[in-house]
Design a protein around this motif. Structure first.
Motif, PDB file in Angstrom:
ATOM      1  N   GLU A 157       0.750  -1.232   0.167  1.00  0.00           N
ATOM      2  CA  GLU A 157      -0.120   0.027  -0.064  1.00  0.00           C
ATOM      3  C   GLU A 157       0.949   1.232  -0.103  1.00  0.00           C
ATOM      4  O   GLU A 157       0.585   2.236  -0.794  1.00  0.00           O
ATOM      5  CB  GLU A 157      -0.826  -0.063   1.251  1.00  0.00           C
ATOM      6  CG  GLU A 157      -1.992  -0.885   1.193  1.00  0.00           C
ATOM      7  CD  GLU A 157      -3.204  -0.606   0.256  1.00  0.00           C
ATOM      8  OE1 GLU A 157      -2.956   0.292  -0.559  1.00  0.00           O
ATOM      9  OE2 GLU A 157      -4.106  -1.271   0.271  1.00  0.00           O
ATOM     10  N   THR A 186      -3.401  -6.722  -3.630  1.00  0.00           N
ATOM     11  CA  THR A 186      -2.984  -5.198  -3.333  1.00  0.00           C
ATOM     12  C   THR A 186      -2.223  -4.386  -4.285  1.00  0.00           C
ATOM     13  O   THR A 186      -2.708  -3.456  -4.894  1.00  0.00           O
ATOM     14  CB  THR A 186      -2.197  -4.975  -1.879  1.00  0.00           C
ATOM     15  OG1 THR A 186      -2.895  -5.418  -0.982  1.00  0.00           O
ATOM     16  CG2 THR A 186      -2.202  -3.704  -1.640  1.00  0.00           C
ATOM     17  N   ARG A 190      -3.422  -1.850  -7.035  1.00  0.00           N
ATOM     18  CA  ARG A 190      -2.716  -0.310  -7.295  1.00  0.00           C
ATOM     19  C   ARG A 190      -1.881  -0.117  -8.824  1.00  0.00           C
ATOM     20  O   ARG A 190      -1.923   0.827  -9.179  1.00  0.00           O
ATOM     21  CB  ARG A 190      -1.659  -0.308  -6.331  1.00  0.00           C
ATOM     22  CG  ARG A 190      -2.351  -0.226  -4.890  1.00  0.00           C
ATOM     23  CD  ARG A 190      -1.379   0.460  -3.843  1.00  0.00           C
ATOM     24  NE  ARG A 190      -0.966   1.636  -4.227  1.00  0.00           N
ATOM     25  CZ  ARG A 190       0.234   2.343  -3.912  1.00  0.00           C
ATOM     26  NH1 ARG A 190       1.192   1.482  -3.273  1.00  0.00           N
ATOM     27  NH2 ARG A 190       0.503   3.483  -4.381  1.00  0.00           N
TER      28      ARG A 190
END
Length: 318
Positions: A157, A186, A190
């Protein structure tokens, strides 16, 4: 006749468990090198992460060192199954050392993918555990700065790459399947253009052993994992059991067992990491039978048929 003085204990023994093809191959390489060259043969780093295996090979004539500068000139040396940075065989060649590379072929596959991706201009996000020899070896295949280590979902993240459109990911071969999936998801959320590896990087043996623990966990009151505290795949097996809500403990040998783990246990799951020999499983079953009326059942989730070739020069010796 059943012994009523001892409590009953059912053992569910996970299969697959224990040695994988890469570990089998690495141990055989050391044994054959000793047969070919005589004693001693030097081994850089523990050949696999298991004290029993390392001690057995020491008894046969292996000397374990952490770095090549501890290897005398002219002595044969074996590189461990975890893989080494390119600088290590280069140094061995410069010194004229006779070396054998016992890197697991599935780790070597990740090394080659790393080279290919960097050559194609991609920055690699490498999912793994800092300081693990496999991670050090893989980072050592490419120029400094070509890879970024990602350990957790939080790392994924927080990542702010310089060129988000030119990313790829690879993983250590001995990770938690579930944890890795969360990190990959994740990253893909992104960076949807990120290139994935050709096929799964987490090795078949790691995935299979985790699936086997999941298969027995619901039927167990506790799980024992035989493996070393520095063995990534063994630690992941403990985590899998704990996540299933089961008491679990990692032990190196039967003698390390904390008997209090078995308080109130009627069914005990047993498995072994990929570098733990079957002999240690039998040793544990024998010890348990001194206090319990033991019955055992193997629960097989898949059958492994993988085998790897030996390096040229040793295949003839075999």
């Amino acid at each position: 006749m059943t012994d009523t003085t001892r409590p009953a204990l059912e053992l569910l023994i996970a299969a697959p468990r224990g040695f994988c093809a890469g570990v089998d191959r690495a141990i055989r390489i050391v044994e054959l090198a000793i047969e070919k060259h005589g004693k001693p043969v030097y081994v850089r780093h523990e050949i696999v992460h298991n004290k029993f295996v390392v001690d057995s090979l020491k008894a046969k004539g292996a000397i374990f060192v952490e770095e090549l500068d501890q290897v005398p000139d002219g002595a044969p040396v074996v590189f461990s199954a975890h893989g080494v940075p390119k600088s290590v065989p280069a140094e061995a060649q410069n010194r004229g050392l006779d070396y054998l590379d016992a890197t697991c072929p599935l780790v070597s596959k990740v090394h080659r993918q790393a080279e290919r991706l960097v050559a194609a201009g991609r920055h690699i996000l490498f999912i793994g555990h800092a300081g693990h020899p496999e991670v050090i070896g893989t980072f050592g295949q490419v120029p400094a700065g070509a890879m970024t280590l990602i350990e957790t979902v939080e790392d994924a993240e927080a990542l702010a790459p310089a060129d988000p459109a030119n990313l790829a990911f690879l993983t250590q071969t001995t990770l938690s399947v579930d944890d890795t999936a969360a990190v990959v998801n994740t990253l893909l959320r992104r960076f949807p253009e990120m290139e994935a590896p050709r096929g799964e990087d987490i090795c078949y043996a790691t995935s299979n052993r985790q699936a086997a623990v999941k298969a027995i966990a619901a039927s167990c009151d506790a799980v024992l994992v035989i493996g070393a505290p520095n063995s990534s795949n063994s630690l992941r097996l403990v985590e899998v059991a704990l996540r299933e809500g089961i008491r679990a403990q990692l032990i190196q040998r039967a003698g390390d067992l904390d008997w209090s783990l078995l308080d109130g246990v009627g069914t005990l799951g047993i498995t072994a990491g990929a570098s733990a020999p079957e002999l240690l499983v039998r040793e544990l079953v024998t010890l348990l039978a001194t206090r319990y009326e033991v019955t055992e059942r193997e629960v097989e989730t898949t059958r492994e048929t993988v085998a790897f070739k030996l390096p040229r020069g040793l295949d003839a010796a075999a």
